[in-house]
Design a protein around this motif. Structure first.
Motif, PDB file in Angstrom:
ATOM      1  N   ILE A 258      37.171  35.619  33.780  1.00 16.99           N
ATOM      2  CA  ILE A 258      37.972  36.793  34.140  1.00 16.99           C
ATOM      3  C   ILE A 258      39.417  36.610  33.688  1.00 16.99           C
ATOM      4  CG2 ILE A 258      38.921  38.084  36.094  1.00 16.99           C
ATOM      5  CD1 ILE A 258      36.247  37.539  37.519  1.00 16.99           C
ATOM      6  N   GLN A 418      39.061  39.763  42.289  1.00 15.43           N
ATOM      7  CA  GLN A 418      38.997  39.516  40.848  1.00 15.43           C
ATOM      8  C   GLN A 418      37.711  40.014  40.213  1.00 15.43           C
ATOM      9  OE1 GLN A 418      39.973  35.401  39.822  1.00 15.43           O
ATOM     10  NE2 GLN A 418      41.900  36.222  39.069  1.00 15.43           N
ATOM     11  N   LEU A 423      38.697  43.291  37.475  1.00 22.04           N
ATOM     12  CA  LEU A 423      38.187  43.378  36.105  1.00 22.04           C
ATOM     13  C   LEU A 423      37.868  44.829  35.701  1.00 22.04           C
ATOM     14  CD1 LEU A 423      37.501  41.765  33.603  1.00 22.04           C
ATOM     15  CD2 LEU A 423      35.212  41.376  34.526  1.00 22.04           C
TER      16      LEU A 423
END
Length: 492
Positions: A258, A418, A423
């Protein structure tokens, strides 16, 4: 010395217990945060924002290496604790030896793999042509110290598993102090360039490795290093270690991927930003990545103490859940949330009112790109760090459910920001902003961070609210009891 019985966890005031358990954890987490913080300060002074960008894109590579160290450390620590509880010291020492053997093999593989595919890895994680030479100079040194990283990190966990958290904290403190001094010595005094930051990191980890190794070799630990276990591979034990340590490995690999993906996005939209403003002296994408790396280092100085508070509350909550004391569980959760949010609010005020104070330590006013860095960095600081109090709620909630014996929910809440929100928002926001001419694509990237924090916090608040309702229903209201009759008194 007679060991203290754990029943004080349901008798002592919650505030006092939180201070007692959280202080070492907060110290340890703060110490670990200083690694990236101090290194970025000296690199920013002597090399500039492109140097910070190089450290930033190097982080996913280092995180990937660390993920395997965490796998071994977590799996071994869990099994060692179990075998020590079963009074099987020989079995625990065999585990320790196999872990050291795995660290040695992994370190050799990392050094070979890293030296051959280092540039490919950096490009995979978003490094531009301008950043590549700096990142390679830094990481080529770091890779040679992989074994010291594995020993320093892993053996610290083994010491903690034996019941010596303060000794583990001292070893981290030694490493952080040495790293800070050597960063200054190499980068400022000797003016080595960015590879000096890598050498400082390796030497600090070497110092920490010598310290923890001496502890084992001097007989100050319960378990001993035995050559017959280190150099006698046992595939069955190694398989056990891998199975018990898979969860943190997967989480860290996901985090690295990520991070690399968001650096690619920032590089792209930062490049468009630089072309639009005709930036000179630095690529717009590298500037954006460097600013994000700076904000990451700054935010860690807030997030890590809150993480330490979360770690400190867990044994208190866990014990009182087992002791069926829901009122103490709720009070621990409430105090932790209040303390975490208040601490974050203090930092939040500074980030909104004077973001330049936070950025100034990382920037050299003599740098030709100083005004450009501040022009981008000040609004980015206000946007990205706007939601830091919400992050504290998410951290405390994750720690609470971990202590409550619900690790899956804890892992989901931890991954919300995250993996589930950030994302997709990083992809969607700038795409919509550019298509419909709403705001600059890079600004849209910045806004993805607080919006992700908001959604993650709302879900955490929902589960915390359910906990409050459930625990309130479990609290029994004591029945009113009539005073006992005096001995010999006649009934009415």
């Amino acid at each position: 010395m007679v060991p203290q019985k754990p029943d004080f966890l349901e008798e002592r005031p919650i505030g006092r217990l939180l201070l007692q358990f959280s202080a070492p954890a907060i110290t340890a987490t703060l110490v670990s945060a200083t690694y990236s913080f101090v290194a970025r300060i000296f690199v920013g002074w002597k090399i500039g924002m492109i140097g910070i960008a190089a450290l930033t894109v190097s982080f996913p590579v280092m995180l990937t290496f660390l993920a395997f160290a965490m796998m071994i450390a977590t799996g071994t620590t869990t099994l060692i604790s179990i075998h020590l509880g079963e009074q099987k010291q020989d079995r625990a020492e065999r585990l320790l030896g196999q872990a050291l053997f795995m660290y040695l093999i992994l370190s050799v593989l990392f050094m070979i793999f890293g030296q051959i595919w280092l540039e490919d890895l950096l490009r995979l994680f978003g490094a531009s042509n301008e950043v590549i030479p700096y990142a390679k100079s830094y990481l080529s040194i770091i890779i040679w110290g992989t074994f010291f990283q594995q020993i320093s990190f892993g053996v610290n966990n083994f010491i903690r598993a034996e019941g010596h958290p303060n000794i583990a904290m001292v070893s981290m403190l030694i490493s952080a102090v040495v790293n800070g001094i050597l960063d200054w010595f190499f980068l400022v005094y000797l003016e080595t360039g960015i590879w000096g930051a890598g050498l400082a990191n390796v030497l600090a980890l070497l110092t920490s490795s010598i310290w923890v190794s001496w502890l084992y070799l001097s007989g100050r630990t319960i378990l001993k290093w035995r050559l017959k276990y280190i150099f006698s591979p046992d595939l069955a034990i190694m398989k056990q270690i891998v199975i018990y340590g898979t969860a943190p490995l997967v989480m860290q690999i996901c985090a690295a991927v990520i991070n690399g993906f968001q650096y690619h996005l920032l590089g792209y939209y930062g490049g468009l930003y630089g072309e639009r403003l005709h930036l000179t002296g630095i690529n717009g994408g590298d500037l954006a990545i460097g600013i994000l790396g700076t904000l990451f280092a700054i935010s860690m100085m807030v997030v890590m103490p809150i993480l330490g508070l979360s770690q400190g509350m867990q044994p208190i909550i866990g014990y009182n859940v087992g002791a069926v004391r829901p009122e103490r569980v709720l009070r621990t959760l409430s105090i932790s949330l209040v303390c975490g949010v208040l601490f974050a609010l203090l930092f939040w005020g500074i980030a909104l009112i004077r973001p330049d104070w936070l950025l100034y330590p990382f920037m050299n006013t003599a740098d030709p790109a100083y005004s450009q860095m501040m022009a981008l960095g000040i609004p980015a600081t206000r946007i990205v760090l706007f939601s830091i109090p919400l992050v504290s709620v998410n951290i405390i909630a994750g720690g609470y459910f971990q202590a409550h014996g619900r690790p899956i929910l804890s892992m989901i809440l931890t991954a919300l920001r995250q993996l589930i929100f950030l994302l997709p928002f990083l992809i969607l926001f700038p795409m919509l902003a550019v298509r419909y001419h709403l705001i600059d694509g890079l600004d849209a990237c910045w806004f993805a961070f607080p919006v992700s924090d908001l959604f993650a916090c709302l879900i955490s608040v929902y589960f915390i609210y359910r906990e409050y309702i459930d625990k309130r229903n479990c609290i029994r209201i004591p029945e009113i009891q009539t005073p006992p009759e005096k001995h010999g008194a006649l009934p009415d």
